[in-house]
Motif scaffolding. Structure first.
Motif, PDB file in Angstrom:
ATOM      1  N   VAL A  39       0.865  -1.175   0.000  1.00  0.00           N
ATOM      2  CA  VAL A  39       0.000   0.000   0.000  1.00  0.00           C
ATOM      3  C   VAL A  39       0.905   1.228   0.000  1.00  0.00           C
ATOM      4  O   VAL A  39       1.974   1.228   0.613  1.00  0.00           O
ATOM      5  N   GLU A  41       2.246   4.483   1.193  1.00  0.00           N
ATOM      6  CA  GLU A  41       2.274   5.285   2.418  1.00  0.00           C
ATOM      7  C   GLU A  41       3.283   6.397   2.187  1.00  0.00           C
ATOM      8  O   GLU A  41       4.481   6.135   2.119  1.00  0.00           O
ATOM      9  N   PHE A  45       5.931   2.380  -1.124  1.00  0.00           N
ATOM     10  CA  PHE A  45       4.977   1.300  -0.934  1.00  0.00           C
ATOM     11  C   PHE A  45       5.432   0.438   0.237  1.00  0.00           C
ATOM     12  O   PHE A  45       6.568  -0.034   0.259  1.00  0.00           O
ATOM     13  N   LEU A  48       1.706  -4.799   2.879  1.00  0.00           N
ATOM     14  CA  LEU A  48       0.372  -4.850   3.458  1.00  0.00           C
ATOM     15  C   LEU A  48       0.287  -6.094   4.341  1.00  0.00           C
ATOM     16  O   LEU A  48       0.578  -7.197   3.877  1.00  0.00           O
ATOM     17  N   PHE A  56      -9.749  -2.571   1.167  1.00  0.00           N
ATOM     18  CA  PHE A  56      -9.239  -1.470   0.356  1.00  0.00           C
ATOM     19  C   PHE A  56      -9.854  -0.178   0.862  1.00  0.00           C
ATOM     20  O   PHE A  56     -10.923  -0.190   1.469  1.00  0.00           O
ATOM     21  N   ASP A  60      -6.644   5.388  -1.082  1.00  0.00           N
ATOM     22  CA  ASP A  60      -5.328   4.741  -1.129  1.00  0.00           C
ATOM     23  C   ASP A  60      -5.099   4.017  -2.447  1.00  0.00           C
ATOM     24  O   ASP A  60      -6.031   3.739  -3.200  1.00  0.00           O
ATOM     25  N   CYS A  61      -3.825   3.698  -2.684  1.00  0.00           N
ATOM     26  CA  CYS A  61      -3.404   2.910  -3.851  1.00  0.00           C
ATOM     27  C   CYS A  61      -2.718   1.647  -3.350  1.00  0.00           C
ATOM     28  O   CYS A  61      -1.945   1.697  -2.389  1.00  0.00           O
ATOM     29  N   TYR A  62      -2.983   0.542  -4.011  1.00  0.00           N
ATOM     30  CA  TYR A  62      -2.431  -0.753  -3.617  1.00  0.00           C
ATOM     31  C   TYR A  62      -1.742  -1.398  -4.816  1.00  0.00           C
ATOM     32  O   TYR A  62      -2.142  -1.204  -5.962  1.00  0.00           O
ATOM     33  N   LYS A 160      -8.860   6.871   4.188  1.00  0.00           N
ATOM     34  CA  LYS A 160      -7.509   6.336   4.125  1.00  0.00           C
ATOM     35  C   LYS A 160      -7.352   5.159   5.088  1.00  0.00           C
ATOM     36  O   LYS A 160      -8.052   5.064   6.087  1.00  0.00           O
ATOM     37  N   ARG A 161      -6.406   4.303   4.793  1.00  0.00           N
ATOM     38  CA  ARG A 161      -6.146   3.105   5.578  1.00  0.00           C
ATOM     39  C   ARG A 161      -5.777   3.429   7.025  1.00  0.00           C
ATOM     40  O   ARG A 161      -6.245   2.781   7.945  1.00  0.00           O
TER      41      ARG A 161
END
Length: 188
Positions: A39, A41, A45, A48, A56, A60-62, A160-161
């Motif tokens: 993920v 941050e 990246f 995770l 998800f 955010d982008c994964y 957001k995560r």
């Protein structure tokens, strides 16, 4: 500018039967050797945690690196060359069963939440090696094979995560399937 609008007026495709969706999911997961999730941050990246796979967040982008088994099949000419070199035939003995060699293929899935900035994609393309096959997806437009790896546990949370969520505050989720059990998503 001309646009072909015929697809808008065609009848909807019938939904995929649950057993067919489960069979596709099983076949795609059979070839999956491993999956690592990351993920974004800040500007890098981070790995995770496995317990967060399938969760998800819209901001955010994964990135998921998937490694698939790919059987290597030889045509008759290649088999003959291998036999002449001593592979697959031992003197007067009966020919042993044909061994299927295996190779790997790596695919990188990039997932971007609806409210995430494009900086995630730009950061990813700067870090990613060009030799890998990359599948870019945005929220609600996921690839079926990618979805199958989460075994119908695909949850999209708002925000957001790392955002603090008040556990006492109730949350409502929508369950969407879009014509197939493979497409099942839970969205907040």
């Amino acid at each position: 500018m001309k646009a072909d609008l015929t697809a808008l007026f065609l009848p909807r495709q019938p939904p995929m039967v649950l057993t067919e969706a489960e069979q596709m999911m099983e076949e795609w997961n059979e070839d999956l050797d491993g999956m690592e999730g990351f993920v974004l941050e800040g500007k890098k990246f981070a790995r995770l945690p496995e317990e967060e796979f399938g969760h998800f967040h819209t901001q955010d982008c994964y990135v998921f690196l998937c490694r698939y088994w790919v059987p290597v099949e030889y045509d008759d000419e290649d088999k003959d060359k291998r036999r002449r070199r001593g592979h697959g035939h031992h003197g007067g003995e009966e020919e042993e069963e044909e061994r299927v060699e295996e190779d790997f293929q790596c695919v990188v899935y990039f997932w971007q939440g609806r409210q995430a900035s494009n900086m995630g994609w730009l950061t990813f393309t700067r870090l990613c090696r060009r030799s890998l096959r990359v599948v870019r997806m945005t929220q609600q437009q996921e690839n079926l094979k990618f979805l199958s790896h989460f075994k119908r546990r695909f949850i999209v949370h708002k925000g957001k995560r790392k955002q603090k969520i008040d556990a006492a505050q109730p949350s409502l989720y929508h369950i969407r399937t879009n014509g197939s059990a493979l497409c099942t998503r839970t969205i907040r």
